[in-house]
Design an enzyme around this catalytic site. Sequence first.
Site, mmCIF file in Angstrom:
data_model
loop_
_atom_site.group_PDB
_atom_site.id
_atom_site.type_symbol
_atom_site.label_atom_id
_atom_site.label_comp_id
_atom_site.label_asym_id
_atom_site.label_seq_id
_atom_site.Cartn_x
_atom_site.Cartn_y
_atom_site.Cartn_z
ATOM 1 N N THR A 1 9.514 -39.701 -6.989
ATOM 2 C CA THR A 1 9.096 -41.091 -6.837
ATOM 3 C C THR A 1 9.967 -41.765 -5.788
ATOM 4 O O THR A 1 11.198 -41.821 -5.935
ATOM 5 C CB THR A 1 9.183 -41.835 -8.177
ATOM 6 O OG1 THR A 1 8.235 -41.254 -9.085
ATOM 7 C CG2 THR A 1 8.859 -43.311 -8.011
ATOM 8 N N HIS B 1 2.744 -47.410 -7.534
ATOM 9 C CA HIS B 1 3.395 -47.469 -8.845
ATOM 10 C C HIS B 1 2.562 -48.281 -9.835
ATOM 11 O O HIS B 1 3.085 -48.962 -10.712
ATOM 12 C CB HIS B 1 4.795 -48.079 -8.718
ATOM 13 C CG HIS B 1 5.817 -47.456 -9.615
ATOM 14 N ND1 HIS B 1 6.779 -46.605 -9.171
ATOM 15 C CD2 HIS B 1 6.029 -47.572 -10.963
ATOM 16 C CE1 HIS B 1 7.551 -46.224 -10.174
ATOM 17 N NE2 HIS B 1 7.112 -46.795 -11.276
ATOM 18 N N SER C 1 7.170 -37.651 -17.131
ATOM 19 C CA SER C 1 8.028 -38.714 -16.631
ATOM 20 C C SER C 1 9.497 -38.388 -16.872
ATOM 21 O O SER C 1 9.871 -37.840 -17.905
ATOM 22 C CB SER C 1 7.682 -40.033 -17.330
ATOM 23 O OG SER C 1 8.619 -41.040 -17.008
ATOM 24 N N TYR D 1 13.232 -39.244 -10.227
ATOM 25 C CA TYR D 1 13.884 -40.301 -9.469
ATOM 26 C C TYR D 1 15.228 -39.720 -9.021
ATOM 27 O O TYR D 1 16.131 -39.552 -9.849
ATOM 28 C CB TYR D 1 14.164 -41.531 -10.338
ATOM 29 C CG TYR D 1 12.976 -42.342 -10.759
ATOM 30 C CD1 TYR D 1 12.518 -43.404 -9.976
ATOM 31 C CD2 TYR D 1 12.336 -42.097 -11.972
ATOM 32 C CE1 TYR D 1 11.445 -44.187 -10.380
ATOM 33 C CE2 TYR D 1 11.264 -42.873 -12.384
ATOM 34 C CZ TYR D 1 10.822 -43.910 -11.586
ATOM 35 O OH TYR D 1 9.764 -44.676 -11.990
ATOM 36 N N LYS E 1 5.747 -39.279 -4.262
ATOM 37 C CA LYS E 1 4.860 -40.242 -4.916
ATOM 38 C C LYS E 1 5.278 -41.653 -4.527
ATOM 39 O O LYS E 1 6.423 -42.058 -4.753
ATOM 40 C CB LYS E 1 4.930 -40.078 -6.434
ATOM 41 C CG LYS E 1 4.052 -41.046 -7.215
ATOM 42 C CD LYS E 1 4.160 -40.771 -8.703
ATOM 43 C CE LYS E 1 3.301 -41.718 -9.522
ATOM 44 N NZ LYS E 1 3.776 -43.115 -9.472
#
Length: 353
Positions: free
Chosen positions: A159, A247, A111, A133, A223
């Site tokens: 993402t 999510h 992450s 991100y 994603k």
Amino acid sequence: MLALDGTGLNLADVADGARRRLDPVHWDFFAGGAGDERTLRANEEAFTRHRILPRILRGALVRDLRISLLGCRLAMPVLIAPTAFHRLAHPEGEVATADAAAEAGTIMVVSMAATRPLEEIAAAGGPLWFQLYPQSDLGFTSALVRRAEAAGCRALVVTVDSPVFGRRERDLRHRFVDLPPGLLCENMRDPSGRVRDIEMDAGLDWPRIGWLRELTTLPILLKGVLHPADARLAVAHGVDGVVVSNHGGRQLDGAVATLDALPGIVAAVEGRLPVLLDGGIRRGTDVLVALALGAAAVLVGRPVLWGLAVGGAAGVRHVLDLLRDDLDRALALAGVAGPGELSGDLVAKVAGG
């Protein structure tokens, strides 16, 4: 197999153990979703509407769960999804998770909101992908990509379902809006040492994905794809894979369950890139159903955090072993020797659940 105080026969047992150990505020952060949590529940409920149609006398004496995915050879088609703040679950945080993934022979998607630095996580030695991100500061985004490349990450998982932050009412009730003292998003440090906030960028668009494609030679997966039209656009923009994801129900409450969206995405890409799925995987039979409906692999998030809370690296490994053993058993009972033999005719959709 780790006993986990006698409570680890399945992932529900591991969840119960984690709930007992975690601060209730942190449990709700990991467990909760957006709004009324309809999508959170729908992800699991979707699997109850699907039944397996087993074949017989197929001679599946030995099963082989290994797969190849974007240049990585994996022991099973189950990956670790990107989830934030692992040190809320265990002091070793993401390093313990990475150790378990390496032992199990699968990929951990790190992450961007990890509480251990990427370089420390990479020291576990297993294959890593990095969740990104994209930030509006292109220089900082570029630096993050270079950092992931230098750490040996083998793909970027971008993402794309978070133009704004979902309204997570469990966290709001607890006033949980920041990490406890001593914990930071270590991958958000800029060259000055300052830790930036992760920006949800409502201006993110397809040209930015094109910019990323030119920036790096790493495979790029998107994603958060739920609409078939977006899957076709992903193909057109040179993306290497898509993850069917909502999510974990933490962004748009009321969004479609990932398993229900999966067939449309698979049809849209027409085999031109791998389709992965996350959301609601709790049994090996769930993995089997997702693969039979066209997923190349699945990712699990919350169960990994439960295992981490209960037993650190050994707890995460226990979760992965439970899923692997359950999938192997399900394949045998369905008359299938490996993921490559799964097909849609082995699954029937039923009304209700």
